[in-house]
Enzyme design. Structure first.
Site, PDB file in Angstrom:
ATOM      1  N   LYS A 190       6.147  -8.140  -1.666  1.00 40.66           N
ATOM      2  CA  LYS A 190       5.302  -7.560  -2.711  1.00 40.66           C
ATOM      3  C   LYS A 190       6.202  -7.117  -3.861  1.00 40.66           C
ATOM      4  CE  LYS A 190       2.442  -3.418  -3.666  1.00 40.66           C
ATOM      5  NZ  LYS A 190       1.656  -2.291  -3.096  1.00 40.66           N
ATOM      6  N   LYS A 195      -4.067   5.971 -10.597  1.00 36.38           N
ATOM      7  CA  LYS A 195      -3.410   6.951  -9.732  1.00 36.38           C
ATOM      8  C   LYS A 195      -3.355   8.304 -10.439  1.00 36.38           C
ATOM      9  CE  LYS A 195      -0.203   3.951  -7.164  1.00 36.38           C
ATOM     10  NZ  LYS A 195      -0.738   4.165  -5.819  1.00 36.38           N
ATOM     11  N   ASP A 212       7.368  -0.043  -6.374  1.00 38.92           N
ATOM     12  CA  ASP A 212       6.391  -0.907  -5.704  1.00 38.92           C
ATOM     13  C   ASP A 212       6.843  -2.377  -5.663  1.00 38.92           C
ATOM     14  OD1 ASP A 212       4.115  -0.612  -4.194  1.00 38.92           O
ATOM     15  OD2 ASP A 212       2.738  -1.116  -5.823  1.00 38.92           O
ATOM     16  N   ASP A 244      -6.410   0.021  -6.828  1.00 42.36           N
ATOM     17  CA  ASP A 244      -5.085   0.496  -6.407  1.00 42.36           C
ATOM     18  C   ASP A 244      -4.659  -0.142  -5.076  1.00 42.36           C
ATOM     19  OD1 ASP A 244      -2.733   1.885  -6.570  1.00 42.36           O
ATOM     20  OD2 ASP A 244      -3.579   3.822  -5.959  1.00 42.36           O
ATOM     21  N   GLU A 247      -3.910  -3.101  -4.580  1.00 37.36           N
ATOM     22  CA  GLU A 247      -3.605  -4.361  -5.259  1.00 37.36           C
ATOM     23  C   GLU A 247      -2.544  -5.187  -4.526  1.00 37.36           C
ATOM     24  OE1 GLU A 247      -2.030  -1.637  -5.848  1.00 37.36           O
ATOM     25  OE2 GLU A 247      -0.001  -2.430  -5.755  1.00 37.36           O
ATOM     26  N   ARG A 305      -2.109  -5.892  -1.426  1.00 33.43           N
ATOM     27  CA  ARG A 305      -2.670  -6.826  -0.442  1.00 33.43           C
ATOM     28  C   ARG A 305      -3.294  -8.046  -1.132  1.00 33.43           C
ATOM     29  NH1 ARG A 305      -6.451  -2.241   2.052  1.00 33.43           N
ATOM     30  NH2 ARG A 305      -4.672  -1.035   1.333  1.00 33.43           N
TER      31      ARG A 305
HETATM   32  N1  BES Z   1       1.849   0.937  -3.806  1.00 31.91           N
HETATM   33  C1  BES Z   1       0.844   1.701  -3.167  1.00 31.91           C
HETATM   34  C2  BES Z   1       1.287   2.256  -1.829  1.00 31.91           C
HETATM   35  C3  BES Z   1       2.375   3.321  -1.844  1.00 31.91           C
HETATM   36  C4  BES Z   1       2.058   4.655  -1.865  1.00 31.91           C
HETATM   37  C5  BES Z   1       3.703   2.951  -1.770  1.00 31.91           C
HETATM   38  C6  BES Z   1       3.083   5.605  -1.850  1.00 31.91           C
HETATM   39  C7  BES Z   1       4.702   3.883  -1.760  1.00 31.91           C
HETATM   40  C8  BES Z   1       4.394   5.204  -1.793  1.00 31.91           C
HETATM   41  C9  BES Z   1      -0.382   0.832  -2.921  1.00 31.91           C
HETATM   42  O1  BES Z   1      -0.623  -0.173  -3.823  1.00 31.91           O
HETATM   43  C10 BES Z   1      -1.558   1.748  -2.949  1.00 31.91           C
HETATM   44  O2  BES Z   1      -1.798   2.341  -3.953  1.00 31.91           O
HETATM   45  N2  BES Z   1      -2.255   1.848  -1.827  1.00 31.91           N
HETATM   46  C11 BES Z   1      -3.362   2.725  -1.700  1.00 31.91           C
HETATM   47  C12 BES Z   1      -4.412   2.004  -0.906  1.00 31.91           C
HETATM   48  C13 BES Z   1      -5.757   2.672  -0.933  1.00 31.91           C
HETATM   49  C14 BES Z   1      -6.366   2.567  -2.304  1.00 31.91           C
HETATM   50  C15 BES Z   1      -6.625   1.994   0.089  1.00 31.91           C
HETATM   51  C16 BES Z   1      -2.908   3.973  -0.981  1.00 31.91           C
HETATM   52  O3  BES Z   1      -2.049   3.904  -0.101  1.00 31.91           O
HETATM   53  O4  BES Z   1      -3.406   5.043  -1.315  1.00 31.91           O
HETATM   54 ZN    ZN Z   2       1.065  -0.918  -4.834  1.00 29.25          ZN
HETATM   55 ZN    ZN Z   3      -1.734   0.504  -5.539  1.00 25.20          ZN
END
Ligand code: BES
Ligand code: ZN
Ligand code: ZN
Length: 488
Positions: free
Chosen positions: A246, A258, A269, A328, A330, A332
């Site tokens: 990713k 966010k 990321d 968010d 994204e 996946r």
């Molecule tokens: N890049 C983030 C995940 C992340 C969070 C990485 C903190 C490193 C530190 C990912 O794209 C994301 O935002 N995931 C969300 C998913 C949710 C919307 C289902 C998350 O983890 O809150």
């Molecule tokens: Zn992300």
């Molecule tokens: Zn995200």
């Protein structure tokens, strides 16, 4: 930092400083010549504890055991203790465990990883002062290390630690300086230097490949997406490994924006993709007899009039439709298309993806550990084992049929978020499993590095910021595949 190996005893080597490891403070038979001074300084030889005797030009460091982990972090701690000093060269013994070279490998890794600092944006660059390290085969114990084994251990350690630092640099680079196009250039330049093949797909090719979900995530950004494909194809390949990363050069969350506090550090990321580039560098430099392909989905997730939206339904490369309920989630989506493309291009014996995919993984296992998922328990166990062998923390998280139901959609084939607030790392992993074809189902593992990829304090051999998580574990795994005779 360069290394020199010699059969000369330590006393015959000219260096600014000597480093002495004190292994197991309770084990008194280890020879320490500065006992009185060390006592005066209050040195207790605890793990990672250091004591610099400036008058003697000796630095002592404690390590509880001769395990790789203990030696690696002790070496990192020792080299850090020299920051700001005028010492430029040092000498050290090998500390072999009964003639094995792994302690030496860990020590060299520790020195290189511990000396790392990210200086790009500092006007006064404070680099670690140590330029030259002489390793003496002189031993405190009864066993000595063969010179060929020692030399190989140092060489491998250098490649792996340098590749880890290379990955750290990419991750630490700011989103305005490292966007998808730049990531592709970094990969291309590395490929040119190491002899890897590198192909970069631009939007036109991405459209042709029907990577609509990846393109949708990228749409609101002024920086156009790239998919990078690096390949290492040796003649004597024992098996084929595909890596997918990713590479979100920035994740603002998109329209599901966010909160301010959560957006900071989202330059990290791109850690999964950066790890893939680092792994490919090490594999090429070690010239491992395994065919390895590295794919990176490099995209920026932004807001704007052209942004993809919650309520959209996207069609992935494999034809599956995805209901978007949160922009968010994204990573996946980018991985779905990149995984499909990778499987179309290469029939692999093993497929691993690396991603800072979920905050839920960090909640589940903490900051320092990667979570490992997949359809096959042996694949998960293999990754966990090699991670530990390489000095990384990883633990398996298992899929289950109840959580799988939570990513069902009423209007599309699947939803990009779960309908429950719990188990988010696993539901994200199960989402990815929908994009693994039947042939690869049992050969795949997903590694969520959201915890360890970027931590804002020093831990073990890792610095503040990017750690290069994933690089060491995967190089070790591929190294073992290269050495193993039993292949599918
Ligand atoms: N890049 C983030 C995940 C992340 C969070 C990485 C903190 C490193 C530190 C990912 O794209 C994301 O935002 N995931 C969300 C998913 C949710 C919307 C289902 C998350 O983890 O809150
Ligand atoms: Zn992300
Ligand atoms: Zn995200």
């Amino acid at each position: 930092m360069n290394f020199e190996l010699t059969a000369l005893p330590l006393s015959d080597i000219n260096s600014d400083l000597e480093i002495v490891f004190v292994i197991n403070k309770d084990d008194s038979h280890h020879f320490v010549q500065d006992t009185l001074l060390l006592k005066k300084a209050g040195f207790e030889a605890g793990q990672d504890e250091t004591c610099l005797l400036v008058g003697e030009d000796r630095l002592y460091v404690g390590a509880d055991t001769l395990t790789s982990t203990a030696i690696r972090t002790a070496a990192a701690s020792a080299i850090r203790a020299l920051k700001g000093t005028a010492y430029k060269s040092l000498k050290v013994a090998t500390y072999t465990n009964k003639g094995c070279s792994y302690t030496l490998r860990a020590m060299v890794e520790g020195f290189i990883l511990g000396a790392y600092s990210f200086n790009t944006y500092k006007s006064k660059k404070k680099k670690n002062p140590i330029k030259h390290i002489t390793v003496s085969l002189e031993e405190y114990a009864d066993f000595t290390l063969e010179i060929e084994k020692a030399s190989e251990a140092i060489h491998k350690a250098q490649i792996i630690a340098d590749a880890t630092n290379f990955t750290r640099d990419i991750v630490n680079t700011t989103p305005d300086d490292c966007y998808p196009e730049v990531m592709a250039t970094i990969a291309e330049e590395m490929a040119q230097q190491t002899g890897l093949h590198c192909k970069v797909l631009k939007p036109k090719e991405l459209r042709k490949e029907k990577m609509q979900t990846l393109l949708a995530v990228a749409r609101a950004s002024r920086h156009k997406p790239r998919v990078i494909h690096l390949s290492h194809k040796p003649k004597d390949a024992k098996c084929v490994v595909t890596l997918v990363g990713k590479g979100l050069t920035y994740d603002s969350g998109g329209l599901s924006l966010k909160p301010a506090d959560f957006m900071v550090t989202m330059k990290s990321d791109k850690s999964g993709g950066s790890a893939v580039i680092g792994i490919m560098k090490a594999v090429a430099e070690m010239n491992l007899p395994v065919e390895v392909h590295g794919f990176v989905g490099a995209v920026e997730n932004m807001i704007g009039g052209d942004a993809y939206k919650p309520d959209d339904v996207l069609v992935a490369k494999n034809g599956k439709t995805i209901e978007i309920r949160n922009t968010d989630a994204e990573g996946r989506l980018v991985l779905a298309d990149t995984l499909c493309y990778a499987q179309q291009e290469v029939k692999a014996d093993y497929i691993f993806d690396f991603a800072t995919l979920t905050g839920a993984s960090v909640v589940a296992v903490g900051n320092y550990t990667s979570s490992v998922m997949g359809n096959n328990k042996e694949m998960q166990a293999l990754v966990v084992k090699e991670a530990h062998n390489a000095g990384e923390l990883a633990t398996a998280l298992d899929f289950n049929r109840y959580l799988r139901k939570t990513i069902k959609s009423e209007i599309a084939d699947i939803c990009n978020i779960s309908n429950t607030r719990y188990g988010g790392a696993i539901t994200a992993g199960m989402f990815l499993s929908e994009f693994i074809d039947e042939d690869h189902a049992e050969k795949w593992a997903h590694i969520d590095i959201a915890g360890p990829a970027f931590v804002e304090h020093i831990w073990g051999e890792n610095p503040h910021g990017a750690s290069g998580a994933g690089v060491r574990m995967m190089v070790k795994l591929i190294e073992n595949l290269a050495a193993d005779k039993s292949h599918k």
